[in-house]
Design a protein around this motif. Structure first.
Motif, PDB file in Angstrom:
ATOM      1  N   ALA A 126       6.323  -4.063  -7.207  1.00  0.00           N
ATOM      2  CA  ALA A 126       5.821  -3.411  -8.309  1.00  0.00           C
ATOM      3  C   ALA A 126       4.413  -2.930  -7.868  1.00  0.00           C
ATOM      4  N   LEU A 127       3.578  -3.673  -7.241  1.00  0.00           N
ATOM      5  CA  LEU A 127       2.432  -3.055  -7.030  1.00  0.00           C
ATOM      6  C   LEU A 127       2.430  -2.234  -5.567  1.00  0.00           C
ATOM      7  N   GLU A 128       3.555  -2.411  -4.712  1.00  0.00           N
ATOM      8  CA  GLU A 128       3.645  -1.510  -3.572  1.00  0.00           C
ATOM      9  C   GLU A 128       4.234  -0.123  -4.279  1.00  0.00           C
ATOM     10  N   ASP A 129       4.804   0.163  -5.050  1.00  0.00           N
ATOM     11  CA  ASP A 129       5.509   1.159  -5.784  1.00  0.00           C
ATOM     12  C   ASP A 129       4.365   1.936  -6.473  1.00  0.00           C
ATOM     13  N   ILE A 164      -2.395  -0.742  -0.198  1.00  0.00           N
ATOM     14  CA  ILE A 164      -1.910  -1.431   0.664  1.00  0.00           C
ATOM     15  C   ILE A 164      -2.381  -1.647   2.219  1.00  0.00           C
ATOM     16  N   SER A 165      -2.872  -2.635   2.773  1.00  0.00           N
ATOM     17  CA  SER A 165      -3.304  -2.576   4.134  1.00  0.00           C
ATOM     18  C   SER A 165      -2.574  -3.887   4.615  1.00  0.00           C
ATOM     19  N   ILE A 169      -5.027  -4.370  -2.074  1.00  0.00           N
ATOM     20  CA  ILE A 169      -6.344  -4.172  -2.405  1.00  0.00           C
ATOM     21  C   ILE A 169      -6.345  -3.359  -3.717  1.00  0.00           C
ATOM     22  N   LEU A 170      -7.377  -3.609  -4.769  1.00  0.00           N
ATOM     23  CA  LEU A 170      -7.189  -3.033  -6.054  1.00  0.00           C
ATOM     24  C   LEU A 170      -8.715  -2.480  -6.182  1.00  0.00           C
TER      25      LEU A 170
END
Length: 266
Positions: free
Chosen positions: A84-87, A174-175, A180-181
């Motif tokens: 979900a966060l990658e999307d 994303i790293s 990272i937010l």
């Protein structure tokens, strides 16, 4: 150490490998690894024939299968939250979620000079309601992430302390394996009742520990605080990486949290 003390080592090692494989490569990879492990165990039993060795292999295989029944659903939840966060990062969506701080905010210590503005802290997402873009979802698992803030958001983040619960709004990037937010809105959740008193005592003890160890070199001071109060802020990145590879970084933090909890309950 007796030989009997090492009986569970093969099963424990197999479970640990499957867990690491699931977190880093996904649930499908962990399932495939488990299938290969079962196939190898059954092949060994077939070649060894009935006997004591076969009974031992079956015993270890039973432990792995039982642990897998508990592990794979947890990995599945982890994968859903990660996806979900990658999307959100891929589509450039704004997210709003709740996290628990796992360190105090501090200025970045690495990277180019121009990227060291603002504050950052480590945190873990809280299972439950979140928003990605316009969609309201339920995050089924807790994931580690790095929170970055600049400007007004950094001022809000400066009021957060380790173990605080915070509502955040911002963009995800994303790293590698790091989430990272980059937050634009920070809203700390004030603790109430006994939890608030315990948290205040915890922050007071950590402040006293920092004052007491201020005369020590940075790494030594962070290690002492880590063992006594779980506070490893100020630990050099190289030292932290060495500890992480040796598998003792988590033990230091856990030891400090245990000591702090006992002190807070006393």
């Amino acid at each position: 150490m007796k030989r009997s003390d090492l009986r569970l080592l093969p099963a424990a090692t197999s479970i640990w490998v499957l867990a690491v494989l699931g977190v880093t490569a996904g649930t499908a990879a962990a399932v495939a690894g488990g299938a290969v492990l079962v196939a190898l165990a059954l092949t060994a039993v077939t070649l060894a024939g009935p006997g004591r060795a076969a009974h031992g292999i079956f015993a270890h295989l039973g432990i792995v299968v039982l642990a897998g029944a508990l592990l794979f659903p947890a990995l599945q939840r982890h994968g859903q939250t990660d996806a979900a966060l990658e999307d959100a990062a891929a589509e450039g969506l704004i997210v709003a979620l709740t996290v628990t701080a796992t360190s105090d905010p501090a200025a970045p210590r690495s990277g180019p000079e121009w990227s060291r503005s603002g504050l950052q802290m480590r945190a873990r997402t809280v299972r439950g309601a979140a928003r990605i873009g316009r969609e309201h979802i339920e995050l089924p698992a807790s994931l580690p992430l790095l929170v970055r803030a600049d400007g007004g958001a950094a001022e809000g983040l400066s009021r957060v302390r380790d173990a605080d619960t915070v509502h955040l709004r911002g963009a995800v990037s994303i790293s590698g394996s790091l989430i990272i937010l980059r937050t634009t809105e920070v809203r700390p959740v004030p603790p109430a009742g006994a939890a608030g008193s315990l948290r205040s005592a915890r922050h007071t003890l950590r402040a006293e520990a920092r004052a007491t160890t201020a005369h020590l070199p940075a790494d030594e001071a962070a290690l002492v605080r880590g063992m006594t109060s779980g506070d490893t802020s100020g630990l050099g990145e190289e030292t932290e990486e060495i500890m992480r590879r040796a598998g003792i970084a988590h033990l230091v933090a856990v030891s400090g949290e245990t000591s702090l909890n006992r002190g807070g309950c006393a």
